[in-house]
Design an enzyme around this catalytic site. Structure first.
Site, short mmCIF file in Angstrom:
data_model
loop_
_atom_site.label_atom_id
_atom_site.label_comp_id
_atom_site.label_asym_id
_atom_site.label_seq_id
_atom_site.Cartn_x
_atom_site.Cartn_y
_atom_site.Cartn_z
N ASP A 153 0.79 -1.23 0.00
CA ASP A 153 0.00 0.00 0.00
C ASP A 153 0.82 1.28 0.00
O ASP A 153 0.27 2.38 -0.02
CB ASP A 153 -0.96 0.02 1.19
CG ASP A 153 -0.25 -0.29 2.52
OD1 ASP A 153 0.92 0.12 2.70
OD2 ASP A 153 -0.87 -0.95 3.37
N HIS A 168 6.62 -7.71 -1.12
CA HIS A 168 5.68 -8.14 -2.15
C HIS A 168 5.41 -7.06 -3.20
O HIS A 168 4.44 -7.14 -3.94
CB HIS A 168 4.36 -8.57 -1.51
CG HIS A 168 4.50 -9.74 -0.59
ND1 HIS A 168 3.69 -9.95 0.51
CD2 HIS A 168 5.39 -10.77 -0.60
CE1 HIS A 168 4.07 -11.05 1.14
NE2 HIS A 168 5.09 -11.57 0.49
N CYS A 176 5.58 -3.86 -16.95
CA CYS A 176 5.23 -4.55 -18.20
C CYS A 176 5.83 -5.95 -18.16
O CYS A 176 7.05 -6.10 -17.94
CB CYS A 176 5.75 -3.78 -19.40
SG CYS A 176 5.56 -4.68 -20.97
N CYS A 227 1.33 -1.91 -22.76
CA CYS A 227 2.56 -1.14 -22.56
C CYS A 227 2.78 -0.23 -23.76
O CYS A 227 2.70 -0.66 -24.92
CB CYS A 227 3.74 -2.10 -22.40
SG CYS A 227 5.35 -1.30 -22.34
N GLY A 267 1.94 -6.54 13.29
CA GLY A 267 0.75 -6.61 12.46
C GLY A 267 0.76 -7.68 11.39
O GLY A 267 0.22 -7.47 10.31
N SER A 268 1.35 -8.83 11.68
CA SER A 268 1.35 -9.92 10.70
C SER A 268 1.12 -11.25 11.39
O SER A 268 1.74 -11.53 12.43
CB SER A 268 2.68 -9.97 9.94
OG SER A 268 2.70 -11.08 9.06
N ILE A 294 -2.71 -8.61 16.70
CA ILE A 294 -3.98 -9.06 17.25
C ILE A 294 -4.23 -10.49 16.79
O ILE A 294 -4.35 -10.74 15.59
CB ILE A 294 -5.14 -8.15 16.81
CG1 ILE A 294 -4.92 -6.72 17.33
CG2 ILE A 294 -6.47 -8.69 17.33
CD1 ILE A 294 -5.97 -5.73 16.85
N GLY A 295 -4.28 -11.41 17.71
CA GLY A 295 -4.48 -12.80 17.37
C GLY A 295 -3.16 -13.55 17.26
O GLY A 295 -2.07 -12.97 17.30
#
Length: 321
Positions: A153, A168, A176, A227, A267-268, A294-295
């Site tokens: 993001d 990632h 392209c 492209c 956060g992962s 969380i979790g």
């Protein structure tokens, strides 16, 4: 694009207002903007003793290696995939685009880009939250040796991070598949608008990778550019599900990890191996690990310290001493 072409998702993009959860003696109250509440899983309050342990963990480190995931960006209003009750998998039966499907099917690419075109103005407007800004401050003060994010993001870049690897890739860039040329996603948005001046669609929800949910019949007449240099297929410069992270990138991150003296996961859930492998490597190198998420996570058994809490609530009060 015609502004009447899609509806604003008001239930997800409501105005922010403070919300405070009840706390018990010796605990810290958790507060967060109501506008992102839909995407942040419920979490309990945090004992001050645990916060002091994390402060000591960070203070001891002189070359801290940080891995962040979608749980960092939910606090900026971006949903994740796996969170209980609020993640994409819990809310819908939708699944992200697979790499093989995108490459082999022109119809799949048309559907992907139409949805992405509608969602891009909102997705690209998200801003860093207190967790992103706290980590940037750690970098500025020399505490953070390297930051690896699984998110696509661009919020860490927007926060000003320099010592950063986007594991990632990033949706703000387009590549392209023919000649390898990379260009800004914003330029492609303009080309979409030029090719589709009368096209419009009503969105039915927002996804973690920036697109929205559209029915197949809505995208039948959407035109996708090629492209400009070689006429090849354009794809977000991100690792789609079913694809693998570039080996050079993986090797670079392993080298930065080997230079570090502590690992913090923020956060992962580390369910994807591309991130989890670095926790296995840290364990092999006897590098201590702390997790704020969380979790439960895939690497809980490798951590000496574990906090089930919001990253923004925790990282913003930890000092990079």
């Amino acid at each position: 694009m015609n502004k009447a072409g899609f509806v604003v998702l008001t239930q997800m993009w409501m105005l922010w207002r403070p919300v405070t959860l009840c706390s018990a003696p010796g605990m810290r109250a958790l507060s967060f903007p109501a506008g992102v509440q839909s995407f942040v899983p419920a979490s309990s309050t945090i004992d001050d003793h645990v916060l002091k342990q994390l402060q000591a963990f960070v203070s001891r480190s002189t070359r801290l290696f940080v891995i962040t995931g979608a749980g960092l960006s939910t606090e900026s209003g971006i949903p994740d995939y796996r969170s209980e009750g609020v993640g994409l998998y819990a809310r819908t039966d939708r699944r992200p685009m697979q790499h093989a499907e995108f490459v082999r099917s022109a119809k799949s690419r048309q559907r992907y880009w139409a949805r992405n075109y509608v969602g891009w103005p909102h997705f690209s407007s998200h801003k860093p939250n207190s967790a992103h800004l706290a980590l940037r401050q750690w970098e500025e003060r020399g505490k953070l040796h390297w930051l690896v994010t699984q998110n696509v993001d661009a919020l860490h870049s927007k926060a000003g991070h320099k010592r950063l690897t986007e594991l990632h890739g990033c949706t703000h860039r387009v590549v392209c598949l023919g000649c390898g040329a990379v260009s800004p996603r914003e330029e492609l948005q303009k080309r979409f608008g030029t090719l589709n001046p009368e096209w419009g669609a009503k969105a039915g929800g927002v996804a973690p990778d920036g697109d929205v949910f559209l029915e197949d019949e809505q995208v039948l007449h959407f035109r996708v550019p090629s492209c400009e240099g070689c006429g090849g297929i354009l794809k977000p410069e991100v690792t789609f599900f079913g694809d693998s992270v570039n080996r050079t990138t993986v090797e670079f991150v392993h080298n930065r990890l080997s230079e570090s003296d502590a690992v913090l996961v923020a956060g992962s859930s580390l369910q994807v191996y591309s991130g989890y492998r670095f926790l296995l490597a840290a364990n092999d190198m006897k590098i201590p690990v702390a997790i704020v998420n969380i979790g439960s996570t895939r690497a809980d058994h490798l951590a000496e310290l574990r906090l089930s809490a919001r990253c923004g609530e925790v990282l913003s009060i930890i000092l990079p001493l």
